[in-house]
Design a protein around this motif. Sequence first.
Motif, PDB file in Angstrom:
ATOM      1  N   LEU A 120      35.936  47.562  34.045  1.00  0.00           N
ATOM      2  CA  LEU A 120      35.829  46.545  33.190  1.00  0.00           C
ATOM      3  C   LEU A 120      36.060  46.954  31.565  1.00  0.00           C
ATOM      4  O   LEU A 120      36.289  46.345  31.507  1.00  0.00           O
ATOM      5  N   SER A 121      35.246  47.848  30.876  1.00  0.00           N
ATOM      6  CA  SER A 121      34.916  48.274  29.964  1.00  0.00           C
ATOM      7  C   SER A 121      35.770  48.580  29.557  1.00  0.00           C
ATOM      8  O   SER A 121      36.431  47.846  28.491  1.00  0.00           O
ATOM      9  N   VAL A 147      23.350  38.687  41.296  1.00  0.00           N
ATOM     10  CA  VAL A 147      23.636  38.153  39.651  1.00  0.00           C
ATOM     11  C   VAL A 147      24.687  39.905  38.873  1.00  0.00           C
ATOM     12  O   VAL A 147      25.041  39.895  38.271  1.00  0.00           O
ATOM     13  N   GLN A 148      24.771  40.621  40.133  1.00  0.00           N
ATOM     14  CA  GLN A 148      25.201  41.650  39.636  1.00  0.00           C
ATOM     15  C   GLN A 148      26.465  41.731  39.885  1.00  0.00           C
ATOM     16  O   GLN A 148      28.010  41.896  39.432  1.00  0.00           O
ATOM     17  N   TYR A 149      26.962  40.762  40.304  1.00  0.00           N
ATOM     18  CA  TYR A 149      28.375  40.851  41.168  1.00  0.00           C
ATOM     19  C   TYR A 149      29.033  39.384  40.181  1.00  0.00           C
ATOM     20  O   TYR A 149      29.955  39.577  39.760  1.00  0.00           O
ATOM     21  N   GLY A 150      28.487  38.931  39.856  1.00  0.00           N
ATOM     22  CA  GLY A 150      28.102  37.670  39.184  1.00  0.00           C
ATOM     23  C   GLY A 150      28.733  37.663  37.377  1.00  0.00           C
ATOM     24  O   GLY A 150      29.442  37.383  37.295  1.00  0.00           O
ATOM     25  N   THR A 151      27.692  39.146  36.812  1.00  0.00           N
ATOM     26  CA  THR A 151      28.210  39.347  35.699  1.00  0.00           C
ATOM     27  C   THR A 151      29.312  40.106  35.793  1.00  0.00           C
ATOM     28  O   THR A 151      30.423  40.166  34.611  1.00  0.00           O
ATOM     29  N   CYS A 152      29.862  40.702  36.528  1.00  0.00           N
ATOM     30  CA  CYS A 152      31.575  41.497  36.935  1.00  0.00           C
ATOM     31  C   CYS A 152      32.468  40.288  36.488  1.00  0.00           C
ATOM     32  O   CYS A 152      33.334  40.772  36.401  1.00  0.00           O
ATOM     33  N   ALA A 153      32.126  39.324  37.296  1.00  0.00           N
ATOM     34  CA  ALA A 153      33.323  38.209  37.948  1.00  0.00           C
ATOM     35  C   ALA A 153      33.673  37.872  36.711  1.00  0.00           C
ATOM     36  O   ALA A 153      34.087  37.586  36.518  1.00  0.00           O
ATOM     37  N   VAL A 154      32.432  37.749  35.533  1.00  0.00           N
ATOM     38  CA  VAL A 154      32.198  36.923  34.376  1.00  0.00           C
ATOM     39  C   VAL A 154      33.362  37.330  33.358  1.00  0.00           C
ATOM     40  O   VAL A 154      34.029  37.281  32.837  1.00  0.00           O
ATOM     41  N   VAL A 203      38.183  38.523  30.671  1.00  0.00           N
ATOM     42  CA  VAL A 203      39.407  39.439  30.338  1.00  0.00           C
ATOM     43  C   VAL A 203      40.538  39.025  30.441  1.00  0.00           C
ATOM     44  O   VAL A 203      41.780  38.680  30.181  1.00  0.00           O
ATOM     45  N   VAL A 204      40.519  38.630  31.393  1.00  0.00           N
ATOM     46  CA  VAL A 204      42.512  37.297  32.300  1.00  0.00           C
ATOM     47  C   VAL A 204      42.428  36.645  31.240  1.00  0.00           C
ATOM     48  O   VAL A 204      43.830  35.885  30.834  1.00  0.00           O
ATOM     49  N   LEU A 205      41.190  35.577  30.725  1.00  0.00           N
ATOM     50  CA  LEU A 205      41.804  34.273  29.540  1.00  0.00           C
ATOM     51  C   LEU A 205      41.802  35.235  28.863  1.00  0.00           C
ATOM     52  O   LEU A 205      43.555  34.560  28.329  1.00  0.00           O
ATOM     53  N   ILE A 206      41.768  36.151  27.910  1.00  0.00           N
ATOM     54  CA  ILE A 206      41.911  36.347  26.636  1.00  0.00           C
ATOM     55  C   ILE A 206      43.491  36.769  27.135  1.00  0.00           C
ATOM     56  O   ILE A 206      44.047  37.106  26.135  1.00  0.00           O
TER      57      ILE A 206
END
Length: 302
Positions: free
Chosen positions: A183-184, A278-285, A290-293
């Motif tokens: 993701l980074s 929280v962890q899955y949500g952070t990665c999903a956000v 990234v997709v929106l950009i």
Amino acid sequence: MDQQPPGSQDPTPPGDGPAGPVSCYRHPGRGTAIRCTRCDRPICPDCMVSASVGFQCPDCVRQGSGTGHHPAASRPRTIAGGRIAADPRLVTKILLGINVAVFLAVLANDTLVNDLALLGRAVYYDGGPPQGVAEGQWYRLVTSMFLHQEVWHIAFNMLGLWWLGGPLEAALGRARYLALYLLSGLAGSALTYWLAAPNQPSLGASGAIFGLLGATVVLMRRLNYDMRPVFTILAINLVITFNPWGGIAWQAHVGGLIAGALIAIGMVHAPRERRNLVQYGTCAVALIVVVLIVVARTAALT
């Protein structure tokens, strides 16, 4: 009705009647009066395993470690809730191997650079078809993360991957560490695609490496370690990133650094009772951003 004479004994052999001793479920014929406190099966002295209350059978101990829970519940976990692996650098080694393999492939066929590098939209030669992410070649956002052309470039990035990746993989666990790395890298690619000139190619694992650097800052702060060494490394890398000579895709560095730090915050500061959410949500956000950009930039270029 027939009756037994006084003083006669019940011909039912011991162990078969409801009132007599029963046999161990693992050793038929071996009488016992002890039962497993979890499954209530009879167990002989050879099969008894001491528990907090009474004894348990070997099967229940294997299934629940004697706690009444699934075995995974009692396994040691990392600070982020990941499993502690026998080889804490396995994913780091695999990522390093992929980068080196792609580099060797480029040495054998340098045309791969044009096919795999991050490119917004451009034409390589007069009359040729347009190339780039805006033309539907979205795979370039990923392939460019593993692509290097110069020896110094891959050497610098792989040293960073080894130094930063190993401790992070051990601290986060394999799955979380891999998510952080990918993701980074994607965030670095997305910011480069958004801000760089569309005809400017970009390549390298620097976005992902800067993500590991940002995560290292967060992890060391969480563990109350001395922050001066990591801040020094961060400052040096930022100076290199924004050097006056150019030639470095600073967008990838900044995008990876921000994404890595934010994802790490979600991973190491998540409350235990809602850790996965929280962890899955952070990665999903992070992935959604990234997709929106990418979608917005593609719409602007086409």
